[in-house]
Enzyme design. Structure first.
Site, PDB file in Angstrom:
ATOM      1  N   GLY A 185      -6.291   2.528 -10.522  1.00  0.00           N
ATOM      2  CA  GLY A 185      -6.655   2.660  -9.118  1.00  0.00           C
ATOM      3  C   GLY A 185      -5.533   3.033  -8.183  1.00  0.00           C
ATOM      4  O   GLY A 185      -5.522   2.578  -7.045  1.00  0.00           O
ATOM      5  N   GLY A 186      -4.592   3.855  -8.590  1.00  0.00           N
ATOM      6  CA  GLY A 186      -3.564   4.327  -7.667  1.00  0.00           C
ATOM      7  C   GLY A 186      -4.119   5.460  -6.829  1.00  0.00           C
ATOM      8  O   GLY A 186      -3.988   6.634  -7.190  1.00  0.00           O
ATOM      9  N   HIS A 187      -4.791   5.118  -5.737  1.00  0.00           N
ATOM     10  CA  HIS A 187      -5.388   6.131  -4.863  1.00  0.00           C
ATOM     11  C   HIS A 187      -5.852   5.469  -3.573  1.00  0.00           C
ATOM     12  O   HIS A 187      -5.812   4.242  -3.434  1.00  0.00           O
ATOM     13  CB  HIS A 187      -6.561   6.839  -5.556  1.00  0.00           C
ATOM     14  CG  HIS A 187      -7.583   5.925  -6.134  1.00  0.00           C
ATOM     15  ND1 HIS A 187      -8.355   5.088  -5.372  1.00  0.00           N
ATOM     16  CD2 HIS A 187      -7.940   5.690  -7.419  1.00  0.00           C
ATOM     17  CE1 HIS A 187      -9.149   4.398  -6.169  1.00  0.00           C
ATOM     18  NE2 HIS A 187      -8.912   4.732  -7.413  1.00  0.00           N
ATOM     19  N   ALA A 188      -6.290   6.305  -2.636  1.00  0.00           N
ATOM     20  CA  ALA A 188      -6.916   5.805  -1.400  1.00  0.00           C
ATOM     21  C   ALA A 188      -8.251   6.516  -1.239  1.00  0.00           C
ATOM     22  O   ALA A 188      -8.507   7.528  -1.900  1.00  0.00           O
ATOM     23  CB  ALA A 188      -6.016   6.099  -0.205  1.00  0.00           C
TER      24      ALA A 188
END
Ligand code: TYD
Length: 139
Positions: A51-54
């Protein structure tokens, strides 16, 4: 524009019972939006991050249904790490924050509720893009 101060722990109801415990969540009650989507993360190998995101629009509530993991939220200025390790806590994450899930324990199981249907265009997957969007006041 959202900041890490908009991230909230939601204590879910719990019915403790010798037969086993029960918790629940309803739209606009414990969950501050209408749930449009549910997904879950499981069988995470040791050392992996997710989940490395926006998101531009999607809001989420994350629950550690089993095991434990860290959720790191970042608004481009400040960061904070919240360890989820109880199935009766939800973490509300509004849109517009960079977030990563780390340090999963063995057999951890993350349940996530989302406020919109899956749309790849809603993701910001590059950290520099995220910072630009934040600095331009777009998210
Ligand atoms: P992604 O959200 O990138 O995973 P994570 O945030 O945990 O790293 O999702 C991985 C892939 O799964 C993505 O490229 C497409 C698919 N996917 C869907 O099709 N629907 C969904 O609701 C989600 C969350 C993911």
């Amino acid at each position: 524009m959202t900041t890490i101060n908009d991230v909230k722990i939601i204590e879910l109801p719990k019915f403790l019972d010798a037969r086993g415990n029960l918790s629940f969540a309803e739209n606009y009650k414990q969950i501050p939006f209408e749930i449009k989507r549910t997904y879950w993360i499981y069988d995470v190998p040791g050392g992996e991050d997710r989940g490395g995101h926006a998101f531009f629009e999607n809001q989420e509530v994350v629950i550690a249904l089993s095991g434990a993991f860290d959720v790191v939220v970042d608004d481009g200025v400040n960061k904070k790490t919240i360890r989820l390790d109880r199935s009766y806590y939800g973490l509300y994450i509004p849109q517009g924050l960079w977030r990563t899930m780390e340090n999963f324990s063995t057999n951890s199981f993350a349940l996530e509720f989302g406020s919109i249907l899956y749309r790849e265009e809603d993701y910001i997957r590059e950290y520099d893009d995220f910072l630009n969007q934040k600095q331009d006041g777009k998210i």
